[in-house]
Design a protein around this motif. Sequence first.
Motif, short mmCIF file in Angstrom:
data_model
loop_
_atom_site.label_atom_id
_atom_site.label_comp_id
_atom_site.label_asym_id
_atom_site.label_seq_id
_atom_site.Cartn_x
_atom_site.Cartn_y
_atom_site.Cartn_z
N PHE A 260 31.88 18.02 -9.99
CA PHE A 260 31.96 16.62 -9.58
C PHE A 260 31.35 16.53 -8.20
O PHE A 260 31.94 17.00 -7.22
CB PHE A 260 33.43 16.17 -9.57
N ASP A 261 30.15 16.04 -8.11
CA ASP A 261 29.49 15.86 -6.82
C ASP A 261 29.52 17.16 -5.99
O ASP A 261 29.93 17.16 -4.83
CB ASP A 261 30.17 14.71 -6.06
N THR B 257 41.85 2.93 -3.94
CA THR B 257 41.05 3.80 -3.07
C THR B 257 39.56 3.72 -3.41
O THR B 257 38.78 4.53 -2.94
CB THR B 257 41.51 5.26 -3.21
N LYS B 258 39.18 2.75 -4.23
CA LYS B 258 37.78 2.58 -4.67
C LYS B 258 37.20 3.87 -5.23
O LYS B 258 36.24 4.43 -4.70
CB LYS B 258 36.91 2.07 -3.52
N PRO B 259 37.76 4.36 -6.34
CA PRO B 259 37.30 5.64 -6.90
C PRO B 259 35.92 5.51 -7.53
O PRO B 259 35.49 4.41 -7.88
CB PRO B 259 38.34 5.95 -7.96
N GLU B 260 35.24 6.65 -7.66
CA GLU B 260 33.94 6.65 -8.34
C GLU B 260 34.12 6.90 -9.83
O GLU B 260 33.23 6.66 -10.62
CB GLU B 260 33.05 7.75 -7.74
N LEU B 261 35.29 7.46 -10.18
CA LEU B 261 35.56 7.73 -11.59
C LEU B 261 37.00 7.35 -11.91
O LEU B 261 37.92 7.72 -11.20
CB LEU B 261 35.33 9.23 -11.88
N GLY C 140 31.25 -0.71 -9.80
CA GLY C 140 30.25 0.25 -10.26
C GLY C 140 30.80 1.64 -10.52
O GLY C 140 30.06 2.62 -10.53
N MET C 141 32.11 1.76 -10.76
CA MET C 141 32.67 3.09 -11.02
C MET C 141 32.38 3.52 -12.47
O MET C 141 32.11 2.69 -13.33
CB MET C 141 34.18 3.08 -10.78
N ARG D 201 38.79 9.83 -5.13
CA ARG D 201 37.50 9.59 -5.75
C ARG D 201 37.59 9.58 -7.27
O ARG D 201 36.73 9.05 -7.95
CB ARG D 201 36.50 10.64 -5.28
N ILE D 202 38.64 10.23 -7.80
CA ILE D 202 38.91 10.16 -9.24
C ILE D 202 40.35 9.66 -9.40
O ILE D 202 41.26 10.23 -8.84
CB ILE D 202 38.81 11.53 -9.93
N SER D 203 40.53 8.59 -10.15
CA SER D 203 41.88 8.10 -10.41
C SER D 203 42.15 8.12 -11.90
O SER D 203 41.23 8.17 -12.70
CB SER D 203 42.04 6.66 -9.92
N MET D 204 43.43 8.05 -12.23
CA MET D 204 43.78 8.10 -13.64
C MET D 204 44.85 7.05 -13.94
O MET D 204 45.74 6.83 -13.13
CB MET D 204 44.29 9.51 -13.96
N ILE D 205 44.73 6.41 -15.09
CA ILE D 205 45.84 5.59 -15.57
C ILE D 205 46.31 6.14 -16.91
O ILE D 205 45.53 6.68 -17.67
CB ILE D 205 45.49 4.08 -15.70
#
Lengths: 329, 323
Positions: B70-71, B170-174, B204-205, B90-94
Amino acid sequence: MTAPILELRDVRTHFPVRGGFLARRDAGAVKAVDGVSLSLARGEVLGLVGESGCGKSTLARTIMQLVPTTGGAVILEGKNLTTGTDAEIEAVRRDLQMVFQDPYASLNPRMTVHDTIAEPLLVHRVCARADTTARVAELMTLVGLAPRFMQKYPHEFSGGQRQRIAIARALALNPKIIIADEPVSALDVSIQAQILNLLAQLVRRMGLSLIFIAHDLSVVKHISDRVAVMYLGKIVELGPASDVIERPRHPYTRALISAIPTPNPGRERTRKRIVLPGDPPSPINPPRGCAFHPRCPHAQERCQAAVPPLEKLEGSHEVACIRAEEIWQ
Amino acid sequence: MLLSVKDLRTYFHTRSGVYRAVDGVSFDLRRGETLGIVGESGSGKSVTCYSLMGLVPQPPGRIESGTAMFDGADLLHCAPRRLQAIRGKRISMIFQDPMTSLNPYLRISEQLIEPLLIHEKISRKAALARALEMLEAVGINDAAKRIHYHPHEFSGGMRQRVMIAMALITKPELLIADEPTTALDVTVQAQILELIKKMQHESGMAVIFITHDLGVVSGLCDRVQVMYAGRIVETADTRTLFYHPRHPYTIGLQRSIPSLQKKGGELFTIKGLPPDVSKPFRGCAFAERCEHAKPLCNEKDPQLAPVSPTHAQTCLRVQAGEI
């Protein structure tokens, strides 16, 4: 049409809510089922649809007499169950059986398949102890389970197989009506189809009547002859399955159908979806008039005036909406 | 490429054997892309994502092999501190069940600002302002008052909105969404799907959407991969997967959806049950349920092979041009 096997007349099931110190103050009632009238013919499959909290499971439990009714009558072959004595209800229960949603919770983990299926036979003394094993084997074959698994326990079976065990148990007493409360919603897609086929086949072969409760309209459409849509304890639309699902008239049914995502990406991206605002209101304090009016895209002031009755539109298609005719134009 | 997973294998070592929950999964995800992972229970779709997030309980779980870049950071092997800086930021989950994934003892406000306080240098006051903004963005009416409520005062749909607000603050990318609408009613599901689409459009995530419902995937995802017994059996852009599926399992899964079938007739079913992933097997895991299976299917291990540049599948007989 012959006389219906089951008839509901203005059935109401309310649960009292108590508030205040030591719950001594009467704080109203949850009107889980509030004036439902329905009839079920012999051999008919009735689909009952609605969102969680609309009262569909309570209605099932009311028919089974598992919860006391507040008002109205549940009439099974001419006998009113709500006024029957315990002994009478006991005798009638044989004809009414239920299959529950979660086959992981509805089977006793400490009982073998044989004991689970044999229990109703022994309780109702319909079968001599010596003959039970043969009858259990027959029932297992009927639902597509090999009788050699008789001495196994529920945890040794998959979800779909457990639901088959539950169905075999429900069939043990040769009931006239089976009420299946979300029997496939805990199962995977490929297994759902197997259980639906089994239920449809049993209805045909044994002449059963089936009340099929689900929140998934596409499943209901497939198996049902007629469909009833419930909202906040009342039936808002009732009619032949294809009419209700392909030509829904009540704004709620239309929203419900439009909310189902279809496995068709081309159509899914272009079609206009009716997204209902908010959540279903509380059944303790339902909105005045039509309970759906606060979320309805077509609501007018007169919708708040009175509870709309279920009225015939065409054929046997009934709708509880005073604007059904206009909206359709 | 935002995320690149190569040969991920996650096994569970239990008393009754080794469960190969994820068995050699590789996929890539571009920035802003929506990937659907579809499969039945036990197919390994959730465990794949739990592995990426470091949420697999170890033991009994063990990540046997693989990398997940990841990056520039390998999520499976990087130092815990580095993972913590990525996870939740940068990565969040629901998760599936909004009823159990919120802490019942804490006010919504406390739970919403927690990720901000952990990951950013921000004052409580500023964090609360951001939380309120986020709660409004996910469509909670009367947010200024409701932010001080406890979870039990919210309905299921509202709780899932709170979960989404918490994941996106947190404005995640994923964003990884594990069956986020399965526990909800269809009308509420429609609201939540619209919300995820809207939030993704604004920020844009990228989204990984795990579900067993092919219908949900069709309107939401750019690309779909189908999992069976811990492996990806078919991957394609959404249109191709729905209109021109090639793998017998994907075809069977689609054909067993009741809404696509004629009313009243016998429903198409895939016969049999998914295999027990704790028992070793050779060849294709789907072979015993497959109507096209040949002896070869039980011998050779199937591999993903391209059908077209955007479409790959594992069926040996399709690859040989036989079906």
